[in-house]
Scaffold this motif. Sequence first.
Motif, PDB file in Angstrom:
ATOM      1  N   SER A 142      -5.073   6.372 -13.868  1.00  8.42           N
ATOM      2  CA  SER A 142      -4.215   5.372 -12.770  1.00  8.42           C
ATOM      3  C   SER A 142      -3.645   6.153 -11.718  1.00  8.42           C
ATOM      4  CB  SER A 142      -3.374   4.594 -13.697  1.00  8.42           C
ATOM      5  OG  SER A 142      -2.400   5.638 -14.447  1.00  8.42           O
ATOM      6  N   ILE A 143      -3.056   7.378 -12.234  1.00  7.63           N
ATOM      7  CA  ILE A 143      -2.453   8.143 -11.010  1.00  7.63           C
ATOM      8  C   ILE A 143      -3.460   8.719 -10.065  1.00  7.63           C
ATOM      9  CG2 ILE A 143      -1.018  10.299 -10.566  1.00  7.63           C
ATOM     10  CD1 ILE A 143       0.160   9.763 -13.235  1.00  7.63           C
ATOM     11  N   THR A 173      -5.191  16.738  -0.598  1.00  6.00           N
ATOM     12  CA  THR A 173      -5.215  15.493  -1.322  1.00  6.00           C
ATOM     13  C   THR A 173      -3.700  15.035  -0.807  1.00  6.00           C
ATOM     14  OG1 THR A 173      -6.707  15.711  -3.248  1.00  6.00           O
ATOM     15  CG2 THR A 173      -4.844  14.245  -3.391  1.00  6.00           C
ATOM     16  N   ILE A 174      -2.583  15.674  -1.174  1.00  3.80           N
ATOM     17  CA  ILE A 174      -1.250  15.578  -0.829  1.00  3.80           C
ATOM     18  C   ILE A 174      -0.893  15.223   0.628  1.00  3.80           C
ATOM     19  CG2 ILE A 174       1.215  15.894  -0.999  1.00  3.80           C
ATOM     20  CD1 ILE A 174      -0.383  15.115  -3.878  1.00  3.80           C
ATOM     21  N   HIS A 175      -1.728  16.134   1.474  1.00  2.65           N
ATOM     22  CA  HIS A 175      -1.722  15.851   2.887  1.00  2.65           C
ATOM     23  C   HIS A 175      -2.267  14.497   3.422  1.00  2.65           C
ATOM     24  CE1 HIS A 175      -0.781  20.170   4.523  1.00  2.65           C
ATOM     25  NE2 HIS A 175      -0.500  20.319   3.398  1.00  2.65           N
ATOM     26  N   GLY A 176      -3.335  14.214   2.880  1.00  2.00           N
ATOM     27  CA  GLY A 176      -3.994  12.755   2.893  1.00  2.00           C
ATOM     28  C   GLY A 176      -3.144  11.823   2.729  1.00  2.00           C
ATOM     29  N   LEU A 177      -2.556  12.031   1.321  1.00  3.70           N
ATOM     30  CA  LEU A 177      -1.927  10.910   0.855  1.00  3.70           C
ATOM     31  C   LEU A 177      -0.676  10.748   1.742  1.00  3.70           C
ATOM     32  CD1 LEU A 177      -1.315   9.340  -1.754  1.00  3.70           C
ATOM     33  CD2 LEU A 177       0.069  10.959  -2.541  1.00  3.70           C
ATOM     34  N   LEU A 178       0.122  11.807   2.333  1.00  7.56           N
ATOM     35  CA  LEU A 178       1.333  11.530   3.083  1.00  7.56           C
ATOM     36  C   LEU A 178       0.919  10.716   4.402  1.00  7.56           C
ATOM     37  CD1 LEU A 178       4.191  12.076   3.812  1.00  7.56           C
ATOM     38  CD2 LEU A 178       3.604  14.551   4.536  1.00  7.56           C
ATOM     39  N   SER A 217       0.740  -1.363   0.082  1.00  2.00           N
ATOM     40  CA  SER A 217       0.005  -0.039   0.015  1.00  2.00           C
ATOM     41  C   SER A 217       0.927   1.221  -0.072  1.00  2.00           C
ATOM     42  CB  SER A 217      -0.918  -0.113   1.315  1.00  2.00           C
ATOM     43  OG  SER A 217      -1.715  -0.964   1.166  1.00  2.00           O
ATOM     44  N   ALA A 218       2.045   1.089   0.716  1.00  8.74           N
ATOM     45  CA  ALA A 218       2.763   2.343   0.942  1.00  8.74           C
ATOM     46  C   ALA A 218       3.534   2.738  -0.429  1.00  8.74           C
ATOM     47  CB  ALA A 218       3.758   2.278   2.011  1.00  8.74           C
ATOM     48  N   ILE A 219       4.080   1.457  -1.083  1.00 10.05           N
ATOM     49  CA  ILE A 219       4.632   1.610  -2.308  1.00 10.05           C
ATOM     50  C   ILE A 219       3.773   2.192  -3.450  1.00 10.05           C
ATOM     51  CG2 ILE A 219       5.787   0.093  -4.204  1.00 10.05           C
ATOM     52  CD1 ILE A 219       6.891  -1.526  -2.098  1.00 10.05           C
ATOM     53  N   ILE A 220       2.406   1.808  -3.515  1.00 13.81           N
ATOM     54  CA  ILE A 220       1.464   2.219  -4.521  1.00 13.81           C
ATOM     55  C   ILE A 220       1.408   3.759  -4.389  1.00 13.81           C
ATOM     56  CG2 ILE A 220      -0.738   1.988  -5.347  1.00 13.81           C
ATOM     57  CD1 ILE A 220      -0.786  -0.940  -4.444  1.00 13.81           C
ATOM     58  N   MET A 221       1.037   4.081  -3.195  1.00  9.12           N
ATOM     59  CA  MET A 221       0.772   5.749  -2.915  1.00  9.12           C
ATOM     60  C   MET A 221       2.161   6.470  -3.144  1.00  9.12           C
ATOM     61  SD  MET A 221      -1.614   5.823   0.592  1.00  9.12           S
ATOM     62  CE  MET A 221      -0.608   4.485   1.313  1.00  9.12           C
ATOM     63  N   ALA A 222       3.425   5.934  -2.904  1.00  9.36           N
ATOM     64  CA  ALA A 222       4.578   6.617  -3.223  1.00  9.36           C
ATOM     65  C   ALA A 222       4.706   6.496  -4.751  1.00  9.36           C
ATOM     66  CB  ALA A 222       5.799   6.012  -2.581  1.00  9.36           C
ATOM     67  N   TYR A 223       4.199   5.652  -5.524  1.00  8.66           N
ATOM     68  CA  TYR A 223       4.729   5.533  -7.107  1.00  8.66           C
ATOM     69  C   TYR A 223       3.549   6.625  -7.683  1.00  8.66           C
ATOM     70  CZ  TYR A 223       4.819   3.750 -11.840  1.00  8.66           C
ATOM     71  OH  TYR A 223       4.871   3.756 -12.844  1.00  8.66           O
ATOM     72  N   HIS A 260      -6.342   9.658  -5.152  1.00  9.99           N
ATOM     73  CA  HIS A 260      -7.915  10.016  -4.631  1.00  9.99           C
ATOM     74  C   HIS A 260      -8.720   8.702  -4.354  1.00  9.99           C
ATOM     75  CE1 HIS A 260      -6.454  13.651  -7.038  1.00  9.99           C
ATOM     76  NE2 HIS A 260      -6.844  14.221  -5.900  1.00  9.99           N
ATOM     77  N   ALA A 261      -8.280   7.779  -4.355  1.00  9.34           N
ATOM     78  CA  ALA A 261      -8.943   6.415  -4.212  1.00  9.34           C
ATOM     79  C   ALA A 261      -8.228   5.554  -3.250  1.00  9.34           C
ATOM     80  CB  ALA A 261      -9.574   5.652  -5.264  1.00  9.34           C
ATOM     81  N   VAL A 262      -7.031   5.042  -3.685  1.00  3.86           N
ATOM     82  CA  VAL A 262      -6.253   4.003  -2.809  1.00  3.86           C
ATOM     83  C   VAL A 262      -6.153   4.380  -1.444  1.00  3.86           C
ATOM     84  CG1 VAL A 262      -3.715   3.038  -2.657  1.00  3.86           C
ATOM     85  CG2 VAL A 262      -5.026   3.296  -4.871  1.00  3.86           C
ATOM     86  N   PRO A 263      -5.756   5.518  -0.990  1.00  9.05           N
ATOM     87  CA  PRO A 263      -5.731   6.186   0.525  1.00  9.05           C
ATOM     88  C   PRO A 263      -6.807   5.725   1.285  1.00  9.05           C
ATOM     89  CG  PRO A 263      -4.619   7.697  -0.919  1.00  9.05           C
ATOM     90  CD  PRO A 263      -5.369   6.883  -1.695  1.00  9.05           C
ATOM     91  N   ALA A 264      -7.955   5.872   0.836  1.00  8.12           N
ATOM     92  CA  ALA A 264      -9.162   5.593   1.471  1.00  8.12           C
ATOM     93  C   ALA A 264      -9.470   4.080   1.725  1.00  8.12           C
ATOM     94  CB  ALA A 264     -10.483   6.333   0.953  1.00  8.12           C
TER      95      ALA A 264
END
Length: 220
Positions: free
Chosen positions: A125-126, A39-44, A7-13, A131-135
Motif C-alpha cells: 500500500s505504501i 522517488t521522494i523528489h518525484g513525490l514532493l 491526491s496531495a493527502i494520499i501522497m503525504a500520507y 511509486h504509482a499514485v504520483p504518476a
Amino acid sequence: MFFHSASAIIMAYAFHCLEGLPIDDAISSQYGGHFQFLTIHGLLLAWITMVSGSILDLFPSVPFLKGAKRLFSMLSMPLSITISSIYWTLMAVFPALLLPPTNVPPLDASPAGHEEVPLLRIPLSIDLGLHAVPAIVLLVDFFAFETKYSRKAVMVESWILAGIYASFYASWAEFCATHNDGIYPYPFLTVSPLWGRVLIYIGATTISLSSFRFLNYLHS
C-alpha cells in the motif's frame, strides 16, 4: 478541488507511513536521508503540483498560479512516469537493483550460500502511494484539467527544465554518496562505474523528455 486535495493527502500520507519501518531506520541514518532518492523528489514535486492545483481551484483567475502549476506539472509529470516505469520494471525483474538487503541471512540458507539474500521491502500500500499514485494522479490531472503545452514548451522549455533538474539530482546523488562511503541511494547506481551512472542519468532524462512529448501529443 477534491481531486487535487485528495491526491496531495494520499501522497503525504504514504510518505508519513515510512516512519517507523525498518527501511526508514536504515535510510534516515544516511547522509541526505530519504531525499537522496529520486522517488521522494518525484513525490514532493507531484505533491506541490497537486497543492498548486488546489489553490488554483480556489483562485482560478490568478495568472501566476496557473503558470506556476503548469511549470510544476511540466517537470513532475514526466519525472513521475519515469520513476514508475523504471521502478516497477526493475521490481518485476531485478528487485535487488532497487532494494537494499536486510543484512540478515535467510533461515534456510545453505552453507554454500546460494540462497537469495532477503531484501528490505515496504508494504504494498505504501509502495503504491510512493511509486504509482504520483504518476497516475498527474496523468489524470493533465488530461482532465489541463490544456496541452505549446510547441515551444515541448521543444525548448521542457528540455531546459529537465536538463537543470537532471544535473541537480545527479550532482546531489554523487555528493550524498561521498558522505555515505560510496553507497548510492539505489543499488544499481552503487554497482555502476562513473561512466555507467552518467549514462543512467542521461537515459532517465531521455525517457522523461520522450514521455512528456508523447503525452502532450496524445492530448486533444
